[in-house]
Design an enzyme around this catalytic site. Structure first.
Site, mmCIF file in Angstrom:
data_model
loop_
_atom_site.group_PDB
_atom_site.id
_atom_site.type_symbol
_atom_site.label_atom_id
_atom_site.label_comp_id
_atom_site.label_asym_id
_atom_site.label_seq_id
_atom_site.Cartn_x
_atom_site.Cartn_y
_atom_site.Cartn_z
ATOM 1 N N LYS A 1 18.629 -40.279 -27.433
ATOM 2 C CA LYS A 1 19.612 -39.422 -26.744
ATOM 3 C C LYS A 1 19.078 -38.971 -25.386
ATOM 4 C CE LYS A 1 20.222 -34.628 -27.603
ATOM 5 N NZ LYS A 1 20.112 -33.986 -26.312
ATOM 6 N N ASN A 2 17.887 -38.415 -25.378
ATOM 7 C CA ASN A 2 17.407 -37.832 -24.120
ATOM 8 C C ASN A 2 17.086 -38.900 -23.071
ATOM 9 O OD1 ASN A 2 17.823 -35.316 -25.125
ATOM 10 N ND2 ASN A 2 15.678 -34.905 -25.631
ATOM 11 N N ARG B 1 23.340 -30.011 -21.419
ATOM 12 C CA ARG B 1 22.284 -29.611 -20.498
ATOM 13 C C ARG B 1 21.992 -30.725 -19.481
ATOM 14 N NH1 ARG B 1 19.007 -25.599 -18.386
ATOM 15 N NH2 ARG B 1 16.849 -26.248 -18.295
ATOM 16 N N CYS C 1 22.076 -26.611 -25.812
ATOM 17 C CA CYS C 1 21.749 -25.705 -26.916
ATOM 18 C C CYS C 1 21.289 -24.370 -26.365
ATOM 19 C CB CYS C 1 20.620 -26.301 -27.767
ATOM 20 S SG CYS C 1 21.123 -27.728 -28.709
ATOM 21 N N PRO D 1 16.608 -21.973 -17.374
ATOM 22 C CA PRO D 1 16.805 -22.027 -15.922
ATOM 23 C C PRO D 1 16.607 -23.443 -15.389
ATOM 24 C CG PRO D 1 14.644 -21.130 -16.434
ATOM 25 C CD PRO D 1 15.326 -21.374 -17.751
ATOM 26 N N ILE D 2 17.088 -23.680 -14.154
ATOM 27 C CA ILE D 2 16.776 -24.955 -13.495
ATOM 28 C C ILE D 2 16.108 -24.685 -12.143
ATOM 29 C CG2 ILE D 2 18.518 -26.351 -14.695
ATOM 30 C CD1 ILE D 2 20.200 -26.217 -12.094
ATOM 31 N N ASP D 3 15.395 -23.547 -12.098
ATOM 32 C CA ASP D 3 14.748 -23.154 -10.839
ATOM 33 C C ASP D 3 13.745 -24.195 -10.349
ATOM 34 O OD1 ASP D 3 13.440 -22.201 -13.243
ATOM 35 O OD2 ASP D 3 11.952 -21.290 -11.930
ATOM 36 N N ASP E 1 11.580 -30.247 -30.349
ATOM 37 C CA ASP E 1 12.838 -30.686 -30.961
ATOM 38 C C ASP E 1 12.664 -31.097 -32.429
ATOM 39 O OD1 ASP E 1 14.069 -30.133 -28.605
ATOM 40 O OD2 ASP E 1 14.496 -32.195 -28.035
HETATM 41 C C1 UD1 Z 1 14.497 -31.375 -22.545
HETATM 42 C C2 UD1 Z 1 15.279 -31.878 -23.736
HETATM 43 C C3 UD1 Z 1 15.240 -30.845 -24.868
HETATM 44 C C4 UD1 Z 1 13.797 -30.474 -25.199
HETATM 45 C C5 UD1 Z 1 13.023 -30.089 -23.938
HETATM 46 C C6 UD1 Z 1 11.535 -29.888 -24.208
HETATM 47 C C7 UD1 Z 1 16.964 -33.246 -22.682
HETATM 48 C C8 UD1 Z 1 18.404 -33.415 -22.343
HETATM 49 N N1 UD1 Z 1 16.641 -32.118 -23.340
HETATM 50 O O1 UD1 Z 1 15.155 -30.192 -22.123
HETATM 51 O O2 UD1 Z 1 15.864 -31.406 -26.005
HETATM 52 O O3 UD1 Z 1 13.782 -29.370 -26.094
HETATM 53 O O4 UD1 Z 1 13.150 -31.118 -22.940
HETATM 54 O O5 UD1 Z 1 10.972 -31.038 -24.759
HETATM 55 O O6 UD1 Z 1 16.136 -34.113 -22.432
HETATM 56 N N2 UD1 Z 1 11.876 -24.381 -17.373
HETATM 57 C C9 UD1 Z 1 11.892 -23.465 -16.347
HETATM 58 N N3 UD1 Z 1 12.527 -23.816 -15.187
HETATM 59 C C10 UD1 Z 1 13.131 -25.019 -15.015
HETATM 60 C C11 UD1 Z 1 13.091 -25.957 -16.058
HETATM 61 C C12 UD1 Z 1 12.458 -25.613 -17.235
HETATM 62 O O7 UD1 Z 1 11.370 -22.366 -16.476
HETATM 63 O O8 UD1 Z 1 13.666 -25.272 -13.907
HETATM 64 C C13 UD1 Z 1 11.208 -24.038 -18.648
HETATM 65 C C14 UD1 Z 1 12.208 -23.927 -19.798
HETATM 66 O O9 UD1 Z 1 12.799 -22.645 -19.852
HETATM 67 C C15 UD1 Z 1 11.342 -24.248 -21.007
HETATM 68 C C16 UD1 Z 1 10.307 -25.237 -20.443
HETATM 69 O O10 UD1 Z 1 10.355 -25.113 -19.016
HETATM 70 O O11 UD1 Z 1 10.662 -23.087 -21.437
HETATM 71 C C17 UD1 Z 1 10.550 -26.696 -20.780
HETATM 72 O O12 UD1 Z 1 11.873 -27.063 -20.404
HETATM 73 P P1 UD1 Z 1 12.270 -28.552 -20.008
HETATM 74 O O13 UD1 Z 1 11.164 -29.494 -20.373
HETATM 75 O O14 UD1 Z 1 12.757 -28.537 -18.613
HETATM 76 O O15 UD1 Z 1 13.492 -28.810 -20.983
HETATM 77 P P2 UD1 Z 1 14.824 -29.591 -20.686
HETATM 78 O O16 UD1 Z 1 14.566 -30.706 -19.733
HETATM 79 O O17 UD1 Z 1 15.926 -28.650 -20.379
#
Ligand code: UD1
Length: 442
Positions: free
Chosen positions: A24-25, A99, A123, A129-131, A320
């Protein structure tokens, strides 16, 4: 939206063979990447799950031409031609359903020089965040990436132009790593991502981008180098890697039902963080010589003992698989610890597991799990995708019948789960149900 539940009567040991679907991812990143091609491509081994359908809908809304054909094994083959894309705006309501829609920011910025996106969904387990994504785009020369530029939940970025840059991720982020790879593929000059995420699907997206004509080195390590190219010719076929999390979920389902299952079409090395924990607990996990399947069972007389697990980015234990692994810990002897080190709030499903008889205390990001003999059937709600999968595992091992409501959340990430489990001997069916049916005894 139609609501349905999974009705599961536990107690049957899962036995037999099962095939794992495409990741999926990985496919969500790959579909966004495909929007950048200056030609066509064919994607094989695409899982037929609802998150993929949403991503296809988003790509169609941009104007891309995608035709889909179902293969005999249940997977989809997609023929994709993004040359018909006629907008840089992905701002419709479907964006908030998943997401991974954030990948369209990097892809559209690269393709159109502009990208407009509604804030993504997914989820709900704490702040998402996406900062890091936005800061990286700003470092690459995009305007509109400051938090104050987000207007009514819509982000609009413009490349002025997009230039290669050194990007240091101060948190290891899967999404930011892929998004920067997408944008950097067509940026001027070289981008270097340090402290990059190393998940198998990052390597898959990089391999796909390279097949398109990108120049990416180092994916799968913590430093990725991308040399921008002006044109991405495409015209190739690509097969998505197997889903690490689906494979892990079936490994756990086999174990908790005291079954004997061989899981095929998977990559055993991706499973090492789980396999090693399962072996430590007392299960037998055998990799076959062809290196494409794993057999899970318990040897006669083997006692299953608790263990401590901490989630962390790959090659650590995947967050996950955390809820499913807690179910495994519940059915082991002694006290186990689960430390959720990636997400702020990923224990929302614990009250549901408690309704089924689990004995768990949560202290912030740590859950202490006391082993129990059996779960008991109950009506529980799938609070999110992987939590739902964990409740399925618990219900398969429980005494009596369980109803898992909001099961559509499970179908976001598991292709044909009812049929797959039935083929292993599970008593599971889909039933129409209201949003939530409280347990009569709770
Ligand atoms: C992806 C997966 C999700 C999985 C996660 C961690 C997809 C679609 N989803 O989510 O299933 O649980 O990886 O393996 O592939 N963070 C920030 N700022 C940001 C981005 C992330 O602070 O801009 C933090 C998040 O809050 C979290 C951590 O970084 O605590 C990891 O997040 P990230 O690896 O980015 O997860 P996703 O890509 O959203």
């Amino acid at each position: 939206m139609s609501q349905y539940s999974y009705k599961i009567t536990g107690g049957n040991s899962l036995r037999g063979d099962i095939n794992i679907s495409g990741s999926k991812n990985a496919v969500l990143g790959v579909l966004a990447a495909a929007m950048m091609i200056d030609g066509k491509c064919t994607l094989e081994n695409v899982p037929d799950i609802s998150d993929v359908q949403v991503m296809i809908e988003l790509c169609n809304t941009l104007g891309a031409t995608i035709s889909s054909e179902k293969s005999e094994d249940g997977s989809l083959t997609l023929d994709i031609d993004p040359r018909t894309i006629n907008t840089y705006k992905a701002t419709g309501p479907a964006v908030s359903k998943i997401r991974a829609s954030y990948y369209l920011l990097g892809a559209l910025l690269a393709r159109c020089g502009k990208a407009s996106l509604r804030m993504p969904g997914g989820c709900n387990f704490g702040q998402r965040p996406i900062d890091l994504h936005l800061k990286a785009f700003a470092d690459m020369g995009a305007t509109g990436a400051r938090p104050e530029d987000i207007n009514g939940g819509i982000i609009t970025l413009e490349a002025n132009p997009l230039r290669g840059a050194r990007i240091f991720l101060d948190i290891v982020s899967v999404g930011a790593t892929i998004n920067v790879m997408l944008a950097a593929t067509k940026a001027e000059g070289m981008t270097i991502i340090t402290n990059a995420a190393k998940e198998p699907h990052i390597v898959d997206v990089a391999n796909f981008l390279n097949a398109m004509g990108a120049k990416i080195k180092g994916a799968g390590t913590d430093t990725i180098r991308i040399t921008g190219v002006p044109v991405l010719p495409g015209n190739f076929s690509y097969s998505i890697i197997p889903d690490q999390i689906e494979a892990g979920t079936y490994m756990i389902a086999a174990a908790v039902t005291d079954g004997d299952v061989t899981i095929h079409n998977m990559i055993p090395t991706h499973m090492e963080p789980l396999s090693s924990k399962m072996r430590e607990m007392g299960y037998t996990v055998e990799e076959n010589e062809d290196n494409d399947s794993i057999r899970v069972y318990r040897k006669e007389g083997a006692v299953i003992r608790g263990t401590n697990i901490k989630t962390s980015p790959y090659p650590g234990f995947p967050t996950d698989l955390q809820p499913q692994a807690v179910v495994l810990q519940c059915l082991s002897k002694g006290v186990s610890k689960m430390h959720e080190n990636v997400w702020q709030n990923r224990f929302q499903y614990i009250p549901e597991l408690t309704r089924m008889g689990a004995s768990i205390n949560v202290y912030d990001r740590i859950a202490l799990i006391e082993g129990i003999e059996r779960f008991k059937g109950a009506t529980v709600v799938a609070t999110d995708l992987r939590a739902g999968a964990a409740l399925v595992c618990a219900a398969l091992a429980a005494d009596g019948t369980s109803f898992i409501t909001q099961a559509r959340k499970i179908d976001r990430g598991y292709e044909n789960i009812v049929q797959k489990l039935k083929s292993l001997g599970a008593d599971i069916e889909r039933t129409e149900s209201p949003e939530y049916e409280p347990d009569a005894e709770a």
